[in-house]
Design a protein around this motif. Structure first.
Motif, PDB file in Angstrom:
ATOM      1  N   ASN A  27     -32.203 -30.702 -45.856  1.00 48.42           N
ATOM      2  CA  ASN A  27     -33.564 -31.762 -45.538  1.00 48.42           C
ATOM      3  C   ASN A  27     -33.304 -33.237 -44.928  1.00 48.42           C
ATOM      4  O   ASN A  27     -33.749 -33.880 -44.692  1.00 48.42           O
ATOM      5  CB  ASN A  27     -33.792 -31.915 -47.628  1.00 48.42           C
ATOM      6  CG  ASN A  27     -34.727 -30.750 -48.419  1.00 48.42           C
ATOM      7  OD1 ASN A  27     -35.158 -30.155 -47.200  1.00 48.42           O
ATOM      8  ND2 ASN A  27     -33.337 -30.679 -49.269  1.00 48.42           N
ATOM      9  N   ASP A  28     -31.947 -33.722 -44.901  1.00 50.33           N
ATOM     10  CA  ASP A  28     -31.504 -34.686 -44.287  1.00 50.33           C
ATOM     11  C   ASP A  28     -31.194 -34.669 -42.579  1.00 50.33           C
ATOM     12  O   ASP A  28     -31.112 -35.490 -41.437  1.00 50.33           O
ATOM     13  CB  ASP A  28     -30.321 -34.812 -44.723  1.00 50.33           C
ATOM     14  CG  ASP A  28     -30.256 -35.588 -46.563  1.00 50.33           C
ATOM     15  OD1 ASP A  28     -31.512 -35.729 -46.810  1.00 50.33           O
ATOM     16  OD2 ASP A  28     -29.139 -35.302 -46.792  1.00 50.33           O
ATOM     17  N   LEU A  29     -31.052 -33.491 -42.099  1.00 48.59           N
ATOM     18  CA  LEU A  29     -31.169 -33.115 -41.246  1.00 48.59           C
ATOM     19  C   LEU A  29     -32.161 -34.078 -40.154  1.00 48.59           C
ATOM     20  O   LEU A  29     -33.136 -34.364 -40.831  1.00 48.59           O
ATOM     21  CB  LEU A  29     -31.780 -32.067 -40.135  1.00 48.59           C
ATOM     22  CG  LEU A  29     -31.032 -30.916 -40.329  1.00 48.59           C
ATOM     23  CD1 LEU A  29     -31.266 -29.739 -40.657  1.00 48.59           C
ATOM     24  CD2 LEU A  29     -29.747 -30.896 -39.860  1.00 48.59           C
ATOM     25  N   ASP A  30     -32.055 -34.449 -39.408  1.00 46.98           N
ATOM     26  CA  ASP A  30     -32.321 -36.068 -38.154  1.00 46.98           C
ATOM     27  C   ASP A  30     -32.780 -35.732 -37.113  1.00 46.98           C
ATOM     28  O   ASP A  30     -32.190 -35.129 -36.266  1.00 46.98           O
ATOM     29  CB  ASP A  30     -31.325 -37.242 -37.694  1.00 46.98           C
ATOM     30  CG  ASP A  30     -32.581 -38.357 -36.609  1.00 46.98           C
ATOM     31  OD1 ASP A  30     -33.458 -37.934 -37.020  1.00 46.98           O
ATOM     32  OD2 ASP A  30     -31.374 -39.130 -37.114  1.00 46.98           O
ATOM     33  N   PHE A  31     -34.326 -34.913 -36.686  1.00 42.26           N
ATOM     34  CA  PHE A  31     -34.653 -34.371 -35.668  1.00 42.26           C
ATOM     35  C   PHE A  31     -36.003 -35.164 -34.874  1.00 42.26           C
ATOM     36  O   PHE A  31     -36.016 -35.488 -34.273  1.00 42.26           O
ATOM     37  CB  PHE A  31     -35.343 -33.501 -35.859  1.00 42.26           C
ATOM     38  CG  PHE A  31     -34.493 -32.146 -36.091  1.00 42.26           C
ATOM     39  CD1 PHE A  31     -34.187 -31.329 -35.034  1.00 42.26           C
ATOM     40  CD2 PHE A  31     -34.682 -31.339 -37.246  1.00 42.26           C
ATOM     41  CE1 PHE A  31     -33.086 -30.386 -35.436  1.00 42.26           C
ATOM     42  CE2 PHE A  31     -33.860 -30.323 -37.479  1.00 42.26           C
ATOM     43  CZ  PHE A  31     -33.321 -29.732 -36.536  1.00 42.26           C
ATOM     44  N   GLU A  32     -35.365 -37.269 -34.869  1.00 41.42           N
ATOM     45  CA  GLU A  32     -36.469 -38.076 -34.792  1.00 41.42           C
ATOM     46  C   GLU A  32     -36.051 -38.258 -33.046  1.00 41.42           C
ATOM     47  O   GLU A  32     -37.536 -37.815 -32.902  1.00 41.42           O
ATOM     48  CB  GLU A  32     -35.647 -38.741 -35.349  1.00 41.42           C
ATOM     49  CG  GLU A  32     -37.032 -40.317 -34.889  1.00 41.42           C
ATOM     50  CD  GLU A  32     -36.556 -41.994 -35.296  1.00 41.42           C
ATOM     51  OE1 GLU A  32     -37.125 -43.018 -34.694  1.00 41.42           O
ATOM     52  OE2 GLU A  32     -35.701 -42.272 -35.737  1.00 41.42           O
ATOM     53  N   ASN A  33     -35.880 -37.738 -32.682  1.00 36.10           N
ATOM     54  CA  ASN A  33     -35.140 -38.050 -31.181  1.00 36.10           C
ATOM     55  C   ASN A  33     -35.385 -36.828 -30.596  1.00 36.10           C
ATOM     56  O   ASN A  33     -35.618 -36.304 -28.813  1.00 36.10           O
ATOM     57  CB  ASN A  33     -33.940 -38.785 -30.693  1.00 36.10           C
ATOM     58  CG  ASN A  33     -34.160 -40.494 -31.350  1.00 36.10           C
ATOM     59  OD1 ASN A  33     -35.218 -40.816 -31.006  1.00 36.10           O
ATOM     60  ND2 ASN A  33     -32.940 -41.007 -31.578  1.00 36.10           N
ATOM     61  N   TYR A  34     -35.168 -35.625 -31.955  1.00 35.93           N
ATOM     62  CA  TYR A  34     -35.641 -34.250 -30.535  1.00 35.93           C
ATOM     63  C   TYR A  34     -36.185 -33.573 -31.332  1.00 35.93           C
ATOM     64  O   TYR A  34     -36.270 -32.358 -31.967  1.00 35.93           O
ATOM     65  CB  TYR A  34     -33.929 -33.372 -31.160  1.00 35.93           C
ATOM     66  CG  TYR A  34     -32.809 -34.515 -29.940  1.00 35.93           C
ATOM     67  CD1 TYR A  34     -32.391 -33.914 -28.958  1.00 35.93           C
ATOM     68  CD2 TYR A  34     -32.235 -35.363 -30.680  1.00 35.93           C
ATOM     69  CE1 TYR A  34     -31.532 -34.468 -28.114  1.00 35.93           C
ATOM     70  CE2 TYR A  34     -31.457 -35.733 -29.872  1.00 35.93           C
ATOM     71  CZ  TYR A  34     -31.564 -35.638 -28.804  1.00 35.93           C
ATOM     72  OH  TYR A  34     -29.921 -36.263 -28.402  1.00 35.93           O
TER      73      TYR A  34
END
Length: 824
Positions: A447-454
């Motif tokens: 849930n905390d994965l950061d895909f903002e730039n990907y």
């Protein structure tokens, strides 16, 4: 096949190895039960690239990453100067073991500075095995023929030493090794051994088809700070029914599913083929117990398709076929006995799912509960709900699809245009799906994965001679972020087709705006910008022209003012008339209501036109006695217009005879205009200090305050449109839009008049092509705003409706509703 998206993410989280063709000396020690083998030509460089990967660095708190890091931390103590192999073997549902194979010293150097350590040695046959206990980690090492072997499992280490059969003896693995390019790190994935890994990560999902996808996948993993790219092959043989072999004897074609996949979809999965019958023949060995294929109608439909896929929306999916014979597909699918639902020019039919798609296309597809279908261009779409189909139709018509998304375009630039299989993950949405698939141990950190730039991950397979080329990519979105990204925020169905253009109406409670619109049954609606209908009110007849927002009580609470065929109405925001209105007239009102507020003090003047008569009323509904102009010499052709130049007020009343009356507040002639003007349908405006309009000859007509008429030839057609502010002139001549001095060539169509809006110190210009149902919004420099055109079928209104800095745009739907967009 939503689950295949998970494999893609897993590949890219695992896929990390600086590649070279594996040395035969080292590969002879690969444990036979290895699931993943990473070939490291330069281990130091490889681990540096891992540390510098922005995506991995930003997500290093993920449970899987931490587990790998903790398990392999002891490798940091080993010299990384020589080529090496790192293998992962899953020995149970909850753990994996690693083996590190390289040339070099058979022991860990420089242990003096480490406090909590213990080193033990013991002999086994011809080898000495050392056991290292450092903190809470245990590892074993040995050396054979100058090959250094290091593992966290003693049994795995001994198996590697003494088993005669190793993975190197597998001819499929040898084939996979030969595919390595020698330019980047290589990762080898053993599909036959994947099941324990999948069960550990995704215990809730049946992913049994994935180990049978092929035998081995070998990819070069190019890891940079801003991207992870995989390129290699996936191998299979004819002796076993591998999923990849279903494409044998067929050729891939273009994957076009992105052209109908909404930008906010979770992702999509596409397969292509040029010979469906051969494709079907190849599928049969993989189907449980086979199938008798007793679905001649569905089979005939599939024979005229070249792509099949699934688009994953939030909460449901849409099964899609691309056909090269749309008319033939319509004949096979359409039922003349039922009346389809019409949505934005697309017919949505009822569909009875007999399981034929699932039976014929398993295990690639297993759609269930299909109850509706539609066709959009060459795409046949099936879903369990009509709403899902409407979402796709809306996105397609608004051009809010992945194929037009900058991140997708950039990502797809690293892939082939034609592929047997293409899987695309829209990472922000797919993260939520992934968290519902993983084990409880991984749920929170997923849930905390950061895909903002990907934002996008893509994986494709291109079949060729018992193997498939594999290409995968996840890269940083380099497209500049823009605030102008239009999104539909509400869609409201009326009880009947709209009769008036929707307009924004001031809401004193929310400090924003609501929407007022009337339908052909003369029902007036007030609707919130989020789509909630506040009230409906039956009116006596059709509203003429514009609905005005006024504050007749001067208390900050606004009312709607407008004229119908025989009445002047003032209605509060609860739908109640404000006394003494409505004001009723015996004769018909022939022009829209004009509302003047000379000094912006809310002492309104309501101007009614009945043929030649011009009547003015005040806030109390009384005739304004001081207004002496009561009757024109000929029919009044436009609603009277109030224009203020400097400190003087002017009222313009054009007549059918060509006479222009320019009056004072009292109705006296203030500016005598001697020349007759052949008035066009365009209104009068102040532009550069003059009264400005156009004539029927397509010329710009400007009248000075002294009554002089100046005509400029603009070579406009007789169907032109024109609007203006004090400094901005906008004209539309056929398909040529001119904003100030900027000319924009539009597609040929049937366009509404352009409208100018001034919001947040910016000028916007809107117009709509009612032929293609596209709404355009330009800035003052003639630049089309990002996200436009959007779907719509009328003149649009623009306002700050929700109180934030982003304007909202409201427009009619094609049939029986309104659409509200937010322009960010």
């Amino acid at each position: 096949m939503r689950n295949i998206l998970m494999v893609l993410v897993a590949f890219l989280l695992l896929g990390c190895a600086e590649e070279r063709s594996a040395s035969g000396d080292l590969t002879g020690f690969i444990p036979e039960n290895s699931v993943v083998i990473i070939d490291l030509e330069d281990p130091d460089l490889f681990f540096s690239n891992l540390r510098n990967s922005e995506f991995l660095r930003e997500n290093k708190s993920h449970s899987l990453y931490r587990e790998m890091e903790e398990k392999l931390a002891i490798l940091d103590l080993i010299p990384h100067t020589n080529p090496a192999l790192l293998t992962l073997s899953f020995t149970g549902e909850d753990s994996f073991d690693f083996t590190f194979i390289s040339r070099g010293a058979a022991e860990i150097p420089n242990l003096d500075s480490i406090p909590n350590k213990m080193i033990e040695s013991f002999s086994t046959e011809d080898h000495i095995i050392k056991k290292y206990t450092i903190e809470d980690q245990v590892a074993f090492s040995t050396e054979k023929d100058s090959i250094y072997i290091f593992s966290n499992s003693r049994s795995l280490l001994e198996t590697t030493l003494f088993e005669e059969k190793t993975l190197y003896d597998d001819p499929d693995f040898q084939k996979a090794m030969k595919a390595a390019s020698g330019k980047h790190p290589s990762v080898y994935i053993n599909h036959k051994k994947l099941q324990p890994l999948l069960k550990k990560w995704f215990p809730k999902k049946d992913l049994s088809f994935i180990p049978g996808f092929s035998n081995w996948t070998s990819v070069d993993a190019e890891i940079t700070q801003n991207s992870i790219k995989l390129n290699g092959i996936s191998t299979a043989t004819d002796t076993l029914p591998n999923l990849i072999n279903v494409f044998k004897g067929t050729s891939p074609s273009s994957n076009l599913l992105a052209t109908v996949t909404p930008v906010d979809a979770t992702g999509f999965y596409s397969v292509t083929y040029n010979d469906f019958n051969r494709f079907l023949q190849n599928l049969t060995p993989l189907q449980k117990g086979g199938t008798d294929k007793n679905f001649p109608d569905t089979k005939e439909l599939l024979e005229i398709t070249t792509e099949a896929g699934t688009v994953f929306l939030e909460g449901e999916s849409v099964f899609i076929l691309r056909t090269f014979d749309p008319e033939g597909a319509d004949l096979l699918l359409s039922s003349e006995s039922e009346v389809p639902e019409d949505f934005r020019g697309n017919s949505i039919y009822k569909y009875s799912d007999n399981g034929s798609f699932r039976e014929l296309l398993y295990p690639l597809f297993s759609p269930e509960g299909l109850q509706h279908y539609t066709r959009v261009e060459d795409f046949l779409m099936f879903s369990s709900s009509s709403e899902a189909l409407k979402d796709i139709i809306t996105a397609y018509q608004n051009e809010k699809v992945l194929a037009k998304n900058e991140a997708y375009i950039s990502t797809f630039g690293s892939l082939s245009t034609d592929a047997s299989v293409l899987v695309v993950s829209n990472n922000s949405g797919f993260k939520n799906v992934l968290s519902g698939m993983v084990s409880e141990a991984f749920k929170s950190s997923t849930n905390d994965l950061d895909f903002e730039n990907y934002p996008i991950t893509a994986l494709q397979f291109i079949y060729q001679d018992n193997y498939a080329h594999v290409h995968g990519v996840m890269m940083k979105n380099s497209a500049p972020k823009t605030k102008n990204s239009t999104a539909q925020i509400a869609s409201v169905k009326l009880d009947a087709a709209p009769a008036t253009n929707p307009v924004f109406f001031r809401n004193h409670r929310s400090k924003g705006m609501d929407v007022a619109v009337q339908d052909i049954e003369n029902t007036l609606y007030l609707i919130s910008p989020s789509g909630k209908i506040y009230w409906k009110k039956k009116m006596d007849s059709r509203i003429l022209g514009e609905i005005h927002s006024i504050d007749i009580l001067k208390n900050g609470r606004y009312q709607l003012a407008f004229a119908t065929q025989n009445q002047l109405h003032v209605i509060d925001r609860n739908g109640n008339p404000v006394k003494p209105f409505p004001h009723k007239f015996r004769d018909a009102i022939t022009q829209p209501l004009a509302v003047f507020d000379y000094d912006n003090n809310r002492d309104y003047r309501f101007v009614i036109v009945q043929g030649k008569e011009v009547l003015m009323y005040d806030n109390k509904g009384r005739r304004v006695k001081g207004f002496k102009y009561s009757k024109a010499t000929d029919e009044v052709v436009h609603a009277p217009k109030h224009i203020r130049l400097g400190r003087k007020d002017y009222i313009l009343i054009p007549e059918a005879s060509g006479k222009l009356n320019i009056l004072s507040r009292t109705g006296q002639i203030r500016v005598p205009v001697k020349e007759k003007i052949s008035f066009s349908e365009n209104n009068w405006y102040e532009y550069k200090g003059n009264f400005t309009t156009t004539n029927q000859q397509g010329e710009l007509v400007q009248v000075t305050e002294q009554g002089k008429v100046n005509v400029t030839n603009y070579s406009l057609s007789d169907t032109h449109h024109m609007t203006a502010t004090s400094k901005t002139l906008v004209t539309l001549n056929e398909n040529t839009l001119t904003i100030r001095d900027k000319t924009i060539t539009l597609d040929f169509g049937l366009y509404t008049e352009p409208r100018i809006f001034y919001l947040n110190n910016k000028i916007y210009v809107s117009l709509t092509d009612t032929q293609t149902q596209k709404v355009y919004l330009f800035d003052s420099n003639g630049e089309l705003l990002s996200g436009f055109p959007v779907y719509g079928n009328s003149v649009a209104d623009l306002a700050n409706a929700t109180g934030n800095s982003a304007p909202e745009l409201v427009v009619l739907d094609e049939n029986d509703g309104i659409l509200i967009y937010e322009v960010k």
